[in-house]
Scaffold this motif. Structure first.
Motif, PDB file in Angstrom:
ATOM      1  N   ALA B 184      -9.208 -12.883  -3.627  1.00 28.94           N
ATOM      2  CA  ALA B 184     -10.085 -11.727  -3.869  1.00 28.94           C
ATOM      3  C   ALA B 184      -9.278 -10.478  -4.227  1.00 28.94           C
ATOM      4  CB  ALA B 184     -10.940 -11.472  -2.633  1.00 28.94           C
ATOM      5  N   ASP B 185      -8.150 -10.256  -3.534  1.00 25.70           N
ATOM      6  CA  ASP B 185      -7.363  -9.048  -3.794  1.00 25.70           C
ATOM      7  C   ASP B 185      -6.823  -9.049  -5.215  1.00 25.70           C
ATOM      8  OD1 ASP B 185      -7.889  -8.405  -1.243  1.00 25.70           O
ATOM      9  OD2 ASP B 185      -5.901  -8.936  -0.443  1.00 25.70           O
ATOM     10  N   ASP B 186      -6.277 -10.212  -5.626  1.00 31.96           N
ATOM     11  CA  ASP B 186      -5.715 -10.283  -6.984  1.00 31.96           C
ATOM     12  C   ASP B 186      -6.811 -10.193  -8.035  1.00 31.96           C
ATOM     13  OD1 ASP B 186      -3.058 -10.610  -6.075  1.00 31.96           O
ATOM     14  OD2 ASP B 186      -3.521 -12.697  -5.585  1.00 31.96           O
ATOM     15  N   ALA B 187      -7.964 -10.772  -7.747  1.00 33.52           N
ATOM     16  CA  ALA B 187      -9.068 -10.674  -8.705  1.00 33.52           C
ATOM     17  C   ALA B 187      -9.474  -9.211  -8.872  1.00 33.52           C
ATOM     18  CB  ALA B 187     -10.247 -11.508  -8.216  1.00 33.52           C
ATOM     19  N   GLN B 188      -9.451  -8.481  -7.745  1.00 38.37           N
ATOM     20  CA  GLN B 188      -9.798  -7.058  -7.827  1.00 38.37           C
ATOM     21  C   GLN B 188      -8.741  -6.274  -8.620  1.00 38.37           C
ATOM     22  OE1 GLN B 188     -12.665  -5.708  -6.705  1.00 38.37           O
ATOM     23  NE2 GLN B 188     -11.934  -3.891  -7.793  1.00 38.37           N
ATOM     24  N   THR B 189      -7.465  -6.656  -8.437  1.00 35.13           N
ATOM     25  CA  THR B 189      -6.391  -5.995  -9.185  1.00 35.13           C
ATOM     26  C   THR B 189      -6.588  -6.184 -10.685  1.00 35.13           C
ATOM     27  OG1 THR B 189      -4.886  -6.412  -7.354  1.00 35.13           O
ATOM     28  CG2 THR B 189      -3.888  -5.890  -9.482  1.00 35.13           C
ATOM     29  N   ALA B 191      -9.328  -6.845 -12.163  1.00 32.17           N
ATOM     30  CA  ALA B 191     -10.528  -6.114 -12.574  1.00 32.17           C
ATOM     31  C   ALA B 191     -10.195  -4.636 -12.779  1.00 32.17           C
ATOM     32  CB  ALA B 191     -11.615  -6.274 -11.522  1.00 32.17           C
ATOM     33  N   ASN B 192      -9.339  -4.110 -11.915  1.00 33.90           N
ATOM     34  CA  ASN B 192      -8.950  -2.707 -12.073  1.00 33.90           C
ATOM     35  C   ASN B 192      -8.149  -2.478 -13.349  1.00 33.90           C
ATOM     36  OD1 ASN B 192     -10.202  -2.153  -9.664  1.00 33.90           O
ATOM     37  ND2 ASN B 192      -8.324  -2.306  -8.446  1.00 33.90           N
ATOM     38  N   TRP B 193      -7.405  -3.530 -13.754  1.00 38.16           N
ATOM     39  CA  TRP B 193      -6.615  -3.416 -14.985  1.00 38.16           C
ATOM     40  C   TRP B 193      -7.489  -3.630 -16.233  1.00 38.16           C
ATOM     41  CZ3 TRP B 193      -1.871  -6.981 -13.558  1.00 38.16           C
ATOM     42  CH2 TRP B 193      -1.120  -6.373 -12.545  1.00 38.16           C
ATOM     43  N   HIS B 196     -10.542  -9.434 -17.734  1.00 37.54           N
ATOM     44  CA  HIS B 196     -11.717 -10.188 -17.300  1.00 37.54           C
ATOM     45  C   HIS B 196     -11.720 -11.627 -17.795  1.00 37.54           C
ATOM     46  CE1 HIS B 196     -13.444  -6.527 -15.703  1.00 37.54           C
ATOM     47  NE2 HIS B 196     -13.199  -5.908 -16.869  1.00 37.54           N
TER      48      HIS B 196
END
Lengths: 273, 499
Positions: B184-189, B191-193, B196
């Motif tokens: 989840a953390d890496d997916a959020q990272t 997404a922030n970049w 997709h």
């Protein structure tokens, strides 16, 4: 061409419009028979019991029906063929079958009726009460029908010897007709044992049996061992007879069956009437 | 060149439950997992999804959706279904790796070198899809030279997908980043970049990506490019012909059992046929209500793969011996046998056809009783009338008559079962008359006694005196019969007639 042959052809042509093939013997179908294992009866029946047809062996108790049927099955099973015994009254004695030479591994025995539900017979030697006989009879007929339709059985014995004749007489003729067709199709000899003749016109052969006399060992006053029973067999009906029987007393024979403990080698008394 | 085919069965818990119930496939079905009252929806089919059902719903939420049928998850059924799936896949390749998860089943087949057997990859995929559809599964199939590309595409797409060699990256480019199942953390990272899709991930410079996210980012980058390596780990489960099913509610109806039995037999026959086997025995194990167990064995004379014949035997067996209570669970296990090949002889005597004879015997048993049809076998005892019935089977070799005496006709007995009690008049130690309940018979000749005894040390011992008598009924009818006196109880019985 010889003169006689030419004359015959000329006569046949001249009579052709009235008598087709007047002087030529009509073609005759030879029906297959199987030996009963009792020479005098084979002689009486012109070779034995018919194959692919219904044979009825009728008579009272102690008239030799079961011994004759077992002797027939013994010959069939010894020829590597498979037989069945549909026992409406649960009366077959396997020891007697084995003593007659029946290969028991090749005999399928269907014991109709449930012992717990079977009531006591009202009289020795007489049939079961009609209420139970109906269900037993129904089981036996259904079983025989299944076995005939399955095919592959050289002989099937439908033993109605313990069934009340009044009940057995009520078997529809359509049932016997179906059995006759199935037996013909499967090349199965269907033997019907009973106190009377039931199949009527569907039966190819009817053999009426009756007890004649008993023989015992020892002097008359001290006879303690029963050795054999003699039976009388009368040919009542034979549809596939090679030669038509003249209207007179029907042909009959006497034959005997020895007890299993009788080891004498002398042949039993048999004669053709 | 190495080539992989990936089979992905999404919503496997639901598929496993619906495999043997084809009538439910068109209905919205959801599978619940966990203990009440904390059950949660773990799997569902497409009609259920259309109704608005979703993973993770509680039972209360799921029950509020009208028309949605809820089933309980069953690991045994899933295990049986997985075995069936594996058997089907094994027909196309012997090298299979299992990649299944808790809610999906994924098998990776190494199909390298199978072109000569099954044709080009697209033909193989079609045949594979057809085989799975026949078994009641719906799978997505992806074929690629890259192991992980096939896996990701099979899970992310439906139907059949063929990826040409070298086209892995462009094919994967459109897939969302969620296809990689990132933490989840890496997916959020990402997404922030603004990353997709896998195509956007693949376009990132590899070194900088590893510098920011660590070595694990190397694998993600290679997965997005379709170049991730993999060491194939084939598995080979033991060959086991078994089907299992558990009913939602106990079933007492024979037709329902047979409907399910037919599906099970179909599956077993197909699996056995794929390995050139036949079914030698079928063992039906039924768990009934209140913990009772019922077991039925169907053993045809020769191994068979005729489903109609086997189903008929099952039907007759259940009709003759129905279970004593409603059935909760069914396990149908088969024993494999070699397919029979019988050389027929032109001059061999006619015998019943084995498969037809089996059905006939089953029907006869249904009419006369289970223990009242068979071949008589004499027992090794001197006790009169001792025998038992053995299962009837056509023996290959006939029994030859032992000696010349067997050619003679012997007097046969007709047994009375049970023997009839009679009252006997005895004079000078010989019976002279006997009487049953109604009639009296005069004895004209009596031969005997034949004394026989045995097993005196046991409760079933016997001590008998047998008399062969010629009797005359009042009607004039003459009889030859066997009278037996029990010397312990002094009771007389009419045992048999000579006939």
């Amino acid at each position: 061409m010889g003169t006689a042959a030419a004359l015959r052809i000329t006569l046949e042509r001249s009579l052709q419009h009235r008598f087709p093939a007047a002087l030529t013997p009509s073609a005759r179908t030879i029906y297959e028979t199987a030996s009963t294992g009792i020479p005098v009866l084979d002689s009486l029946l012109d070779g034995g019991l018919p194959v692919g047809a219904i044979s009825e062996i009728s008579g009272q108790e102690s008239s030799g029906r079961t011994s004759l049927a077992l002797s027939f099955l013994a010959r069939r099973t010894q020829d590597a063929q498979v037989c069945a015994w549909v026992d409406a009254g649960d009366a077959l004695d396997p020891e007697s079958a084995a003593a007659n030479g029946v290969d028991l591994r090749r005999l399928l025995w269907v014991r109709c009726g449930t012992p717990a539900a079977k009531p006591q017979p009202s009289k020795p030697g007489t049939p079961m009460a009609a209420t139970s006989a109906l269900s037993q009879l129904d089981q036996a007929l259904r079983s025989a029908d299944l076995l005939l339709q399955a095919g592959g059985f050289a002989a099937i014995v439908l033993d109605l010897g313990s069934i009340d004749p009044a009940s057995a007489m009520r078997i529809p003729l359509a049932t016997w007709f179906r059995f006759r067709q199935a037996a013909d199709h499967a090349r199965t000899s269907l033997l019907v044992l009973g106190r009377d003749s039931y199949a009527q016109s569907s039966a190819a052969l009817v053999l009426d049996c009756a007890p004649l006399r008993a023989r015992a060992a020892g002097k008359a006053a001290h006879q303690t061992v029963l050795t054999s029973l003699e039976f009388h067999a009368e040919r009542g009906r034979q549809r596939f007879a090679p030669a038509p029987t003249p209207i007179r007393k029907p042909p009959a024979s006497t034959w005997s069956a020895n007890c299993t403990w009788d080891i004498s080698t002398a042949p039993a008394t048999e004669k053709r009437a | 060149m190495t080539l992989y085919a990936c089979l992905h069965l999404a919503e496997f818990p639901a598929q496993a439950l619906l495999r043997l119930q084809p009538t439910l496939r068109a209905q919205p079905v959801a599978v619940m997992e966990g203990r009440a009252p904390l059950e949660a929806l773990c799997s569902l089919n497409r009609p259920a999804r259309r109704l608005g059902a979703a993973l993770g719903m509680t039972r209360l939420e799921a029950e509020s959706i009208p028309g949605l049928k809820l089933l309980a998850r069953n690991p045994q059924i899933e295990s049986a279904a997985h075995n069936v799936l594996f058997e089907a896949a094994a027909r196309f390749s012997p090298r299979i790796e299992n990649l299944g998860t808790t809610t999906s089943s994924t098998l990776m087949l190494d199909i390298t070198g199978t072109e000569r057997l099954f044709g080009p990859p697209d033909a193989l995929a079609q045949r594979l899809s057809k085989a799975l559809t026949t078994l009641g599964f719906r799978a997505s199939i992806a074929i690629s030279a890259s192991f992980h590309t096939a896996r990701i595409l099979a899970a992310a797409t439906r139907g059949i997908t063929l990826i040409p060699t070298g086209q892995e990256a462009p094919t994967l480019a459109q897939l969302p980043l969620a296809a990689l199942n990132l933490p989840a953390d890496d997916a959020q990272t990402f997404a922030n970049w603004g990353i997709h899709t896998l195509g956007e991930l693949a376009a990132l410079p590899q070194d900088e990506l590893i510098a920011r996210l660590g070595q694990r980012a190397l694998l993600w980058h290679q997965l997005a490019l379709g170049t991730a390596p993999h060491s194939f780990q084939p598995v080979e489960p033991a060959f086991q012909l078994q089907e299992f099913f558990e009913f939602e509610t106990p079933v007492a109806d024979l037709d329902s059992l047979l409907f399910l039995g037919a599906r099970m037999i179909d599956s077993l026959v197909a699996r056995a046929s794929a390995r050139a086997f036949s079914l030698a025995r079928l063992i039906l194990h039924m768990e009934l209500e209140k913990g009772a167990v019922c077991r039925r064995v169907i053993a045809p004379a020769i191994p068979s793969i005729d489903r109609k014949f086997l189903l008929k035997l099952l039907q007759l067996q259940l009709a003759a011996n129905p279970p004593s209570a409603a059935v909760q669970r069914i396990t149908l296990r088969a024993e494999a046998g070699q397919s029979s090949k019988v050389q027929l002889g032109l001059f061999a005597p006619q015998t019943p056809e084995p498969s037809r004879l089996d059905v006939t015997l089953a029907r006869l048993k249904a009419i006369a009783g289970e223990d009242r049809v068979g071949s008589p076998v004499l027992e090794d005892t001197h006790r009169p009338g001792s025998f038992h019935l053995a299962p009837f089977a056509v023996s290959a070799t006939p029994q030859k008559p032992s000696n010349a005496s067997s050619r003679r006709t012997h007097l046969a007995l007709r047994r009375m079962r049970p023997p009839i009690p009679v009252r006997v008049t005895v004079q000078a130690e010989k019976p002279t008359a006997f009487r049953d309940r109604q009639h009296t018979y005069a004895i004209s000749a009596a031969y005997g006694p034949w004394k026989t005894s045995g097993a005196w040390w046991a409760a079933e011992g016997w001590d008998l005196a047998e008399w062969d008598v010629l009797a005359q009924a009042t009607s004039g009818e003459s009889l030859a019969c066997l009278l037996v006196e029990d010397r312990q109880t002094r009771a007389w019985h009419l045992e048999a007639f000579y006939d």
